[in-house]
Design an enzyme around this catalytic site. Structure first.
Site, PDB file in Angstrom:
ATOM      1  N   ASP A 494      30.564  31.329  97.601  1.00 46.66           N
ATOM      2  CA  ASP A 494      31.212  32.552  97.121  1.00 46.66           C
ATOM      3  C   ASP A 494      31.567  33.402  98.338  1.00 46.66           C
ATOM      4  O   ASP A 494      31.030  33.179  99.422  1.00 46.66           O
ATOM      5  CB  ASP A 494      30.221  33.369  96.276  1.00 46.66           C
ATOM      6  CG  ASP A 494      30.148  32.834  94.857  1.00 46.66           C
ATOM      7  OD1 ASP A 494      30.932  31.940  94.557  1.00 46.66           O
ATOM      8  OD2 ASP A 494      29.301  33.303  94.083  1.00 46.66           O
ATOM      9  N   ASP A 815      26.442  33.319  91.650  1.00 45.40           N
ATOM     10  CA  ASP A 815      25.604  34.449  91.246  1.00 45.40           C
ATOM     11  C   ASP A 815      25.812  34.808  89.784  1.00 45.40           C
ATOM     12  O   ASP A 815      24.965  35.411  89.170  1.00 45.40           O
ATOM     13  CB  ASP A 815      25.869  35.670  92.139  1.00 45.40           C
ATOM     14  CG  ASP A 815      27.353  36.018  92.196  1.00 45.40           C
ATOM     15  OD1 ASP A 815      28.129  35.403  91.446  1.00 45.40           O
ATOM     16  OD2 ASP A 815      27.730  36.896  92.987  1.00 45.40           O
ATOM     17  N   ASP A 819      28.564  30.686  86.526  1.00 44.88           N
ATOM     18  CA  ASP A 819      28.433  29.700  87.603  1.00 44.88           C
ATOM     19  C   ASP A 819      27.418  28.623  87.238  1.00 44.88           C
ATOM     20  O   ASP A 819      27.266  27.645  87.964  1.00 44.88           O
ATOM     21  CB  ASP A 819      27.978  30.382  88.907  1.00 44.88           C
ATOM     22  CG  ASP A 819      29.078  31.233  89.506  1.00 44.88           C
ATOM     23  OD1 ASP A 819      30.251  30.897  89.288  1.00 44.88           O
ATOM     24  OD2 ASP A 819      28.774  32.233  90.171  1.00 44.88           O
TER      25      ASP A 819
END
Length: 1241
Positions: A494, A815, A819
């Protein structure tokens, strides 16, 4: 749910307490429990009948819906006493004695024990009268009274050493289990929950929640207790872990206010009053029942285990008949040990596998396994080790069987044929003693050959690494993830918070046709526009998000909650306005409706009532998405100006792109007014959030973490490709990627948006094609504006790809709740400890406690270190194995007696197994580990260089030992120890051989520290105190054994000169190591590598079943409710089989029979759990479909059509199943004769 009341029986004390009406509270425990069993309208009715409304329930529980409980410790204690603590007691750990008993189940140990007992028994048996001449000289040496009485010592010594081994194994298992429990409790302590106490919003550990607490729930939470909703915005809950319903359940205070522990908040936010905790919550009740069921299961399990005698019986039969079955039995023992090392998920008890005794048992086992879903495939290292251990075990077994047979045959021929003796009854005990001695030698060879130290080394290495990784901010949830990380070839990371600091500030803004490059001066802004801006930000940000004053002088203000919203609130403060005043005027309860942020909307909208009876909607979100919905914009005078598509393009070019190229996130803030009558259709979001008026576009800076560029350089040098997967604008993502060093100028790379990515990888039916994906992923470095589905598709595509020599090993960071599927699919999933939701943590393998990318690099280092530690141990162990087995075997065949006695062998085994695994598995990692490429999944454990070292050192040791064995008595001028009679005293000759052997192992242990042919074997030796102390400790114990071991260790004390010679030969190992490393490995083409990973075709059903057994607790929880759903799919599966059969006769050879496109196969592949999927996620935003310039036919792929071999019902219900499209042209052609048959299915 009625049955669950039986769980109350476990807690009779509670019922007694309830008599006095819950100690002054208005609700008893039983009342609250029965309330939580209701759903929907029933629950509303019950609350109204019993309490009036939720506020009435709060009054009964003596709590305030807005201010929460007061900080009164006595009150908390009283609540815990009456309603219980929020803690579910774990399953009892195994006691030390149980672990001792399990260690005793090892087949080789059982054989040794029995051999020792037989030897003991025979040594106490004195034949009647004097030994007759007829028995020959077999008993010579027994004339000395003391010596014949010392016959018992060998048996006793073997038993003693077996006890040592068992204690060491049991202690290791016990400490391992203790560590896992500590890890589990650490993970549980990490979980905190937001509650309101004394009007303050605070976070407390989940265990401290009490009944009556007012808890704030938000997107991504895993609910830790049962509760009733007080006020909520757009709340949707995934209750599949309890009910099995895969659809998300909408929760509102007037329709269904019941929250259950263990369920996941998928959307929205709200407040609830806690009504049941711990064992009284719905999850607790189920756990309690499971706990009771677990004990019964254990009793059944025990019956299935083979008794020691039957194992021995099998072994004896096999030694006599053939070594084939024994091989299997031995595999069982080795696999047993490996299973110990594998069952390492959290606090799941380490249970040894019962050896499968009969076919019936196996079938039962299989049936059980069918009900569980497979976890990820076996880790790379485990696969290679299992295979290697089995191969070594089989070889050792064959060698030991041959040793015993040769010894027995030689003795029989020598005694009864050559010397022509007759077997007399009184000689029987003497002969049997010989046979027992031969048997013990055979078992000793087996003990030395079987590398039972392997699982121990793996466990120690992993446990040690996990402990140390804690300090490097890696909280490892699944042990094998630590080792898999060393093989990682790709990291999909990310951006926000991982590569950047996640401390956001607004640095540019566009208000009233003016682009401000710094903070705008509030006095220059139109007051009307400024008021709108302040209200839009204050109201349309979660009320839990706040900016607090700095905790230290000179520090920055504290940001609490969502960081993007914190940046916007900070922007309001920069305008010299106070957002809290606005929130006080419009409290959260008065908000009319909230469309919370999620990954599909990429925006958040809030509706408030206006004083004139109308409504106002405030919206904020990704600039290009919100601007597409804007038809007006505020000009410099605060008036509306029409905003046409042409204006939008100009704004994108002149404002948004320049901001994005500076690496800023762009957020657009807009509003819209509605008349009061007629009231709009609020649920029709697409009609509501359109026709907006743009107030401002802001650019938010999130600086790159200073340590990230260096960490990424290390990754690239180590052969790991880093990819950025983000929801941000492509220009922002590209700018940040360039700052981090993910993309380098002059490189050939791709940066794509999610929409473009999907267009390139999907065919006209909207199905992902691996071939198309294979053209994209090798060059892809940045994937922007991506949805969690895109992330999952990318990860799955890279893992399934076959274009490289090696299968890619992918690590993913995540997070958000969405996901989950990508984290589960990845080889290693990293969840964010600070910003991550509970759902993401649950799906992950490692939690990054500081959310920092550089911690991932540390995990790579530790992973590679584990791999190298195991290789070092193997290099050392196999050298000892080869030498010990050959010495015992040839010695026994030539001199009828092993030069190394059983007890000595066990000591050597202890050195090379337990101590060496401790010494070599605890080497700390060095930066040099990052200078080489990943080994890859198929790289053998034992490389050519290692094989050269193993064989090279084995040759040196064998030459020395055979020289000592056959001419040692001449060199040292001592009596020969060869052909010694039974029970003869220990000889100096054999003691020198034993001592030299151990000295060579000690110095070779130093050589084993390097496996890549390095010359300096002492490099960094003092950075590992464990290694130094073990080598020194072993040396001291060896001196004690040789000088004072006497008869039990078959040792005779040596003088100083003999000791110096032994040491000299040992040091020779270090010199010889230098000689070996000068020989270039490339010239030794004849050397084979060993310990390859199991190939795809070699994975047997049993191994598959074993993998299935490794399902971890979290998955089991997620799974429980889906079984019913799966049963329904069986019907479809049968129908699809018919179609398949029909097709295969029509199109023979066109399609692989085992493609995953059949629904049943699809369902049973581990990468897909239906409830991991977020329903109704379009592949591109609805708005993008509307606005794209392509003809409608081209955009069809965004809505999955009913295609062959898919579950159409599942598609209708919005569950989008991605399939591997390995289809033939014929079967996928809509005009093919099968198409209509399949779609009708």
């Amino acid at each position: 749910m009625g049955d669950l009341n039986s769980a109350v029986d476990f807690y009779p004390k509670n019922q007694q307490r309830e008599q006095n009406h819950a100690g002054g509270f208005g609700c008893t425990l039983q009342e609250l429990r029965s309330l939580m069993e209701l759903r929907g309208a029933e629950s509303i009715q019950k609350i109204q009948d019993s309490y009036g409304d939720v506020n009435g329930l709060c009054r009964r529980l003596k709590t305030s819906p807005t201010e929460g409980l007061s900080d009164n410790v006595a009150d908390f204690d009283k609540r815990r006493q009456i309603y219980g603590m929020n803690f579910i007691p774990p399953k009892k750990p195994k006691t030390f004695l149980q672990l001792v008993w399990e260690a005793l189940q090892d087949v080789t140990l059982i054989i040794l024990e029995i051999a020792a007992i037989v030897s003991l028994g025979l040594s106490f048996y004195a034949p009647p009268g004097e030994q007759s001449e007829a028995c020959g000289n077999v008993a010579t040496g027994g004339h000395d009274e003391g010596e014949s009485e010392a016959g018992w010592i060998e048996g006793a010594a073997i038993l003693l050493s077996v006890i040592c081994v068992v204690w060491v194994t049991a202690f290791n298992d016990w400490s391992k289990e203790k560590q896992f429990r500590g890890l589990q409790s650490r993970i549980e302590q990490e979980q905190r929950f937001t509650v309101i106490r004394n009007s303050q919003v605070i976070q407390i550990p989940v265990a401290e929640l009490v009944v009556g607490d007012i808890a704030q729930v938000k997107y991504g939470d895993l609910l830790p207790a049962d509760g009733v909703l007080i006020q909520g915005n757009d709340l949707k809950i995934d209750e599949s872990s309890l009910t099995g319903e895969s659809d998300h359940v909408r929760k509102t205070a007037d329709k269904d206010p019941m929250f259950l522990s263990g369920t996941h908040v998928m959307e929205g936010s709200g407040r609830m009053v806690v009504t049941a905790v711990g064992v009284n919550s719905q999850t607790g009740i189920i756990f309690t029942l499971l706990g009771a069921g677990g004990e019964e299961e254990e009793k059944k399990d025990k019956k299935g285990k083979l008794t020691a005698c039957s194992v021995l019986y099998v072994f004896m039969c096999c030694v006599c008949r053939s070594s084939f079955v024994v091989g299997k039995q031995q595999d069982g023992a080795v696999e047993n040990n490996l299973n110990k090392a594998k069952k390492q998920d959290g606090a799941v008890a380490m249970e040894m596998q019962p050896l499968k005794s009969a076919e019936g048992g196996e079938i039962e086992e299989r049936e059980k396994k069918k009900t569980s879903i497979p976890k990820k495939e076996k880790s790379v290292l485990q696969g290679k080790l299992t295979k290697l251990a089995v191969q070594i075990g089989k070889a050792g077994l064959v060698m030991s069987a041959i040793t015993v047979i040769i010894l027995v045959l030689y003795f029989v021929i020598e005694t009864f044929v050559v010397k022509d003796r007759v077997w007399l009854a009184e000689c029987t005990p003497v002969y049997v003693q010989y046979f027992v001695k031969f048997f013990i030698i055979g078992v000793t060879v087996l003990v030395v050959a079987v590398p039972e130290g392997l699982p121990l080394a793996v466990t120690i290495s992993l446990a040690y690494s996990v402990k140390k990784m804690m300090k490097d901010n890696n909280l490892v949830r699944h042990l094998d993830a630590c080792e898999t990380m060393g093989n990682a070839t790709a990291i999909c990371s990310d951006k926000t918070g991982t590569l950047t600091t996640n401390r956001m500030t607004v640095v540019q803004s566009y208000i009233g046709d003016v682009h401000h490059k710094g903070k705008p001066d509030p006095s220059c802004l139109n007051p009307k526009a400024l008021d709108l801006l302040v209200n839009a930000i204050a109201i349309n940000c979660a009320y839990t998000t706040k900016i607090l004053p700095p905790d230290k002088d000179g520090a920055l203000p504290q940001q609490v909650g969502n960081k993007t919203e914190c940046a916007l609130l900070g922007f309001v403060l920069d305008m010299q306005r106070d957002y809290q005043l606005v929130r006080d005027q419009i409290p959260e309860e008065t908000l009319y409706k909230v469309y919370t942020f999620n990954s599909v909307r990429k925006s958040m909208s809030t509706i408030v009532c206006l004083p004139n009876g109308g409504y106002r909607l405030y919206s904020k979100g990704a600039s290009e998405i919100i601007l597409k919905k804007c038809s007006n914009v505020l000009n410099a005078n605060g008036e509306l100006r029409t905003f046409r598509p042409r204006d939008r393009e100009e704004m994108v070019k002149k404002v948004i792109e320049p901001m994005a190229c500076d690496g800023l996130r762009t957020i657009c803030i807009a509003y819209r007014d509605f008349p009061g009558i007629p009231e709009p259709e609020w649920d029709n979001e697409n009609e509501i959030v359109v026709d907006l008026t743009c107030i401002t576009v802001v650019g938010i800076e999130d600086p790159v973490r200073p340590e990230v560029p260096d960490a990424i350089r290390k990754c690239q040098r180590a052969g790991i490709t880093v990819r950025m997967v983000t929801g941000d604008n492509i220009n922002t993502a590209r700018a940040i990627a360039a700052k981090c060093g993910i993309i380098q100028p002059g490189e050939d790379f791709l940066c794509l948006e999610g929409k473009d990515f999907n267009r390139r990888i999907r065919n006209e039916k909207g199905e992902v094609e691996q071939e198309r994906l294979d053209k994209i992923w090798p060059k892809l470095r940045v994937l922007a504006r991506s949805s969690p589905t895109d992330k999952h598709t990318l990860v799955k595509g890279i893992i399934d790809s076959t274009i490289g020599e090696q299968r890619q090993v992918v690590a993913v960071t995540g997070d958000g709740t969405n996901d989950g599927p990508a984290l589960k699919k990845a080889d290693v999933g990293f969840a964010m400890g600070l910003a991550g939701t509970d759902v993401a943590k649950e799906a992950s393998d490692i939690i990054l406690t500081d959310d920092n990318f550089s911690s991932i690099v540390k995990a790579v280092m530790w992973g590679r270190n584990v791999y190298d530690s195991i290789s070092k141990f193997l290099q050392f162990q196999l050298t000892v194995n080869v030498v010990a087995v050959i010495v015992a075997f040839t010695g026994a065949c030539i001199t009828q007696d092993s030069p190394l006695k059983a007890v000595q062998m066990l000591w050597v085994n202890l050195i090379m197994d337990t101590f060496a695994s401790l010494a070599l598995a605890t080497e700390p990692p060095t930066e040099s580990l990052l200078l080489r490429k990943p080994y890859g999944r198929n790289k053998p454990l034992i490389s050519r260089t290692m094989m050269k070292n193993i064989l090279g050192h084995a040759v040196y040791q064998l030459i020395i030992i055979f020289t000592l064995l056959f001419v040692g008595e001449i060199i040292f001028d001592i009596d020969s120890g060869r052909n010694a009679p039974l029970h003869s005293p220990p000889s100096e000759h054999y003691t020198i051989i034993f001592n030299t052997f151990v000295m060579m192992q000690l110095f070779n242990e130093i050589n084993a520290r390097k496996i890549h042919g390095e010359r300096n074997v002492f490099d960094g030796i003092f950075s590992n105190p464990i290694f130094c102390s073990i080598v020194l400790g072993t040396f001291v114990v060896q001196i004690v054994i040789v000088q004072f071991g006497g008869k039990p260790f078959s040792c005779s004390p040596l003088n100083t000169q003999q000791w110096l010679w032994c040491l000299f030969v040992g040091v020779g190992e270090l010199v010889w190591g230098q000689v070996i490393s000068t020989v270039p490995t490339s010239h030794l083409k004849c050397l084979k590598e060993a310990g390859h990973g199991p190939g795809k075709d070699e994975i047997t059903d049993e191994e598959m079943a074993e993998d299935e057994e490794e399902i971890d607790h979290a998955e089991r929880e997620l799974r429980r409710g889906q079984i019913l759903w799966f049963r329904g799919l069986n019907r479809i599966q049968t129908q699809i089989r018919v179609v398949k059969a029909f097709r295969s006769s029509l199109y023979e050879g066109l399609e692989k029979p085992e493609s995953k496109t059949s629904i049943h196969n699809f369902m049973t592949t581990p990468e897909f759990l239906i409830n991991d999927y977020i329903h109704n996620i379009p592949l591109i935003d609805d708005t993008d479909v509307e606005d794209s310039d392509e003809p409608p036919g081209k955009v069809l792929w965004s809505i999955p059509p009913p295609s062959p071999n898919k579950n159409n019902n599942a598609i209708d219900s919005g569950i989008y199943l991605t399939t591997d499209t390995s289809k033939s042209a014929a079967s996928s052609n809509p005009e093919s004769p099968l198409h209509s048959v399949e779609t009708s299915l």
